[in-house]
Design an enzyme around this catalytic site. Structure first.
Site, short mmCIF file in Angstrom:
data_model
loop_
_atom_site.label_atom_id
_atom_site.label_comp_id
_atom_site.label_asym_id
_atom_site.label_seq_id
_atom_site.Cartn_x
_atom_site.Cartn_y
_atom_site.Cartn_z
N THR A 77 12.05 66.65 44.62
CA THR A 77 12.23 65.70 46.34
C THR A 77 11.05 64.98 45.57
O THR A 77 10.63 63.92 45.73
CB THR A 77 12.31 66.06 46.83
OG1 THR A 77 13.84 66.75 47.16
CG2 THR A 77 11.96 64.94 47.97
N THR B 277 11.88 72.22 45.58
CA THR B 277 12.02 72.97 46.68
C THR B 277 12.77 74.56 46.65
O THR B 277 12.91 74.89 46.87
CB THR B 277 11.42 72.63 47.98
OG1 THR B 277 12.35 72.13 48.82
CG2 THR B 277 10.14 72.15 48.11
N ASP B 278 13.96 73.50 46.68
CA ASP B 278 15.11 75.01 46.81
C ASP B 278 14.69 75.95 46.19
O ASP B 278 15.45 76.93 46.61
CB ASP B 278 16.34 73.75 46.08
CG ASP B 278 16.60 72.88 47.05
OD1 ASP B 278 16.21 72.56 48.79
OD2 ASP B 278 17.95 71.86 46.68
N1 ASP Z 1 16.65 69.31 46.44
C1 ASP Z 1 15.40 69.04 46.07
C2 ASP Z 1 15.19 69.76 44.82
O1 ASP Z 1 15.24 71.34 45.13
C3 ASP Z 1 14.39 69.78 47.38
C4 ASP Z 1 13.41 69.39 47.33
O2 ASP Z 1 13.06 69.63 46.14
O3 ASP Z 1 12.45 69.70 48.40
O4 ASP Z 1 14.87 69.67 43.66
#
Ligand code: ASP
Length: 353
Positions: free
Chosen positions: A19, A95-96
């Site tokens: 993200t 973050t996932d």
């Molecule tokens: N869906 C995103 C990812 O993990 C979430 C994030 O980066 O916060 O790429």
């Protein structure tokens, strides 16, 4: 790359996407697009830190699409680049999967200098995007001698977490990262990392031997579970993690299949609660922790099920046998001293604070 003076701190930023690097996509939504250089250019105050920052675009993927091969390659890159004078490294990603990737990097990180993983919950098109602040905090932490000997750290929302303990606990909140067992190691205060606690020890797993794609599924036991998923594992897995109820419990009907599986491959018993440890010696009913451990399952201790899966997969890839796997889980689970770590010399004490 910046031209670093001899006395200047040097940090490498490796971007994997997520993200933090997403912009509007042609067919709607956001998708990873920004380079590491573009991410760094958007950080106010970075130049004023005096830290020389280099960057590498390594992947441009959402966290969900990263795999073991990607992170093994990142670990190899860090090993090489750390050997030539960096003070620390920042890995930027979605973050996932940070709670898993950071722990994998931690297990392979033998040096004392910091590896810091960060990302963002609010993408760059949103008001209050947190990427620049998280990246600045991560660079400052990676450049800090106070963060040495702590292995891989996760820095978001001005908190510093140990990779071994951190979890993503909320799908959208900026304060999603927590360390349920022990809390954060420290905080960014006025831009500086300040540490309040440390890990009692660090361990290192050698790099993978070969490239066999070890299959280590995680099965979460559920209310009224009829064993469909455990039965489906059959002969197709190299190991498994079972996230049991509470302190490590399953329905009595699952016990024979789990005992059979544990006779063939290493099966680790964790708690689906995500905090605390599995017990070893309290409950005596069929499907209890005593029953399952007596049938050859291996206790995860304080490791949550996701960390336990990363550790088991990493141990198998390094060629660990069953005795080594049991010893490794006893140490990383918090139930044995670091001198029981199966690889000599890598069960090192963290610095005291
Ligand atoms: N869906 C995103 C990812 O993990 C979430 C994030 O980066 O916060 O790429």
């Amino acid at each position: 790359m910046s031209d670093a003076r001899a006395d200047q701190r040097r940090v490498l930023v490796v971007s994997l996407g997520g993200t933090i690097a997403m912009t509007a996509a042609a067919d709607g939504g956001v998708a990873p697009a920004l380079t590491a250089g573009e991410l760094l250019a958007a950080v106010p105050g970075l130049a004023e830190t005096g830290i020389a920052v280099e960057s590498v675009d390594f992947r441009r993927l959402p966290g969900a699409s990263l795999g073991f091969e990607d992170l093994t390659a990142v670990a190899e890159l860090l090993r090489k680049r750390m050997a030539v004078g960096l003070d620390g490294v920042v890995v930027v990603q979605g973050t996932d999967t940070i709670e898993e990737t950071a722990y994998l990097l931690d297990l392979h990180h033998a040096g004392s200098r910091p590896v810091v993983v960060t990302g963002a919950m609010r993408n760059p098109t949103m008001a209050g995007a947190d990427g620049p602040a998280n990246l600045l905090a991560a660079v400052r932490t990676a450049a800090s001698s106070a963060a040495c000997d702590l292995g891989c750290l996760v820095v978001l929302a001005d908190e510093v977490h140990a990779a071994r303990r951190v979890r993503k606990t909320h799908s959208t909140a900026g304060s999603t990262f927590h360390s349920p067992n022990g809390g954060p190691l420290g905080y960014l205060v006025e831009g500086q990392p300040r540490f309040l606690s440390c890990l009692p020890y660090r361990v290192v797993v050698p790099a993978p031997v070969g490239d066999h794609p070890f299959r280590v599924p995680l099965v979460t036991v559920t209310f009224g579970d009829d064993g469909l998923l455990v039965d489906a594992l059959g002969e197709r897995v190299d190991g498994a993690v079972i996230a049991g109820f509470g302190a490590g419990h399953v329905p009595a009907s699952l016990v024979p299949a789990l005992g059979d599986l544990a006779g063939r491959v290493p099966v680790v018993l964790a708690s689906r609660t995500g905090a605390g440890s599995v017990l070893t010696a309290t409950y005596g009913f069929p499907g209890s922790e005593r029953d399952l451990l007596g049938r050859g399952l291996i206790a995860a201790g304080f490791l949550d099920a996701y960390k336990a899966r990363i550790l088991l997969r990493t141990l198998l890839a390094a060629g660990a046998d069953r005795t080594m796997i049991e010893a490794a889980f006893a140490v990383e689970g918090g139930y044995a001293p670091p001198d029981r770590w199966p690889w000599a010399g890598s069960g090192n004490a963290s610095k005291g604070r």
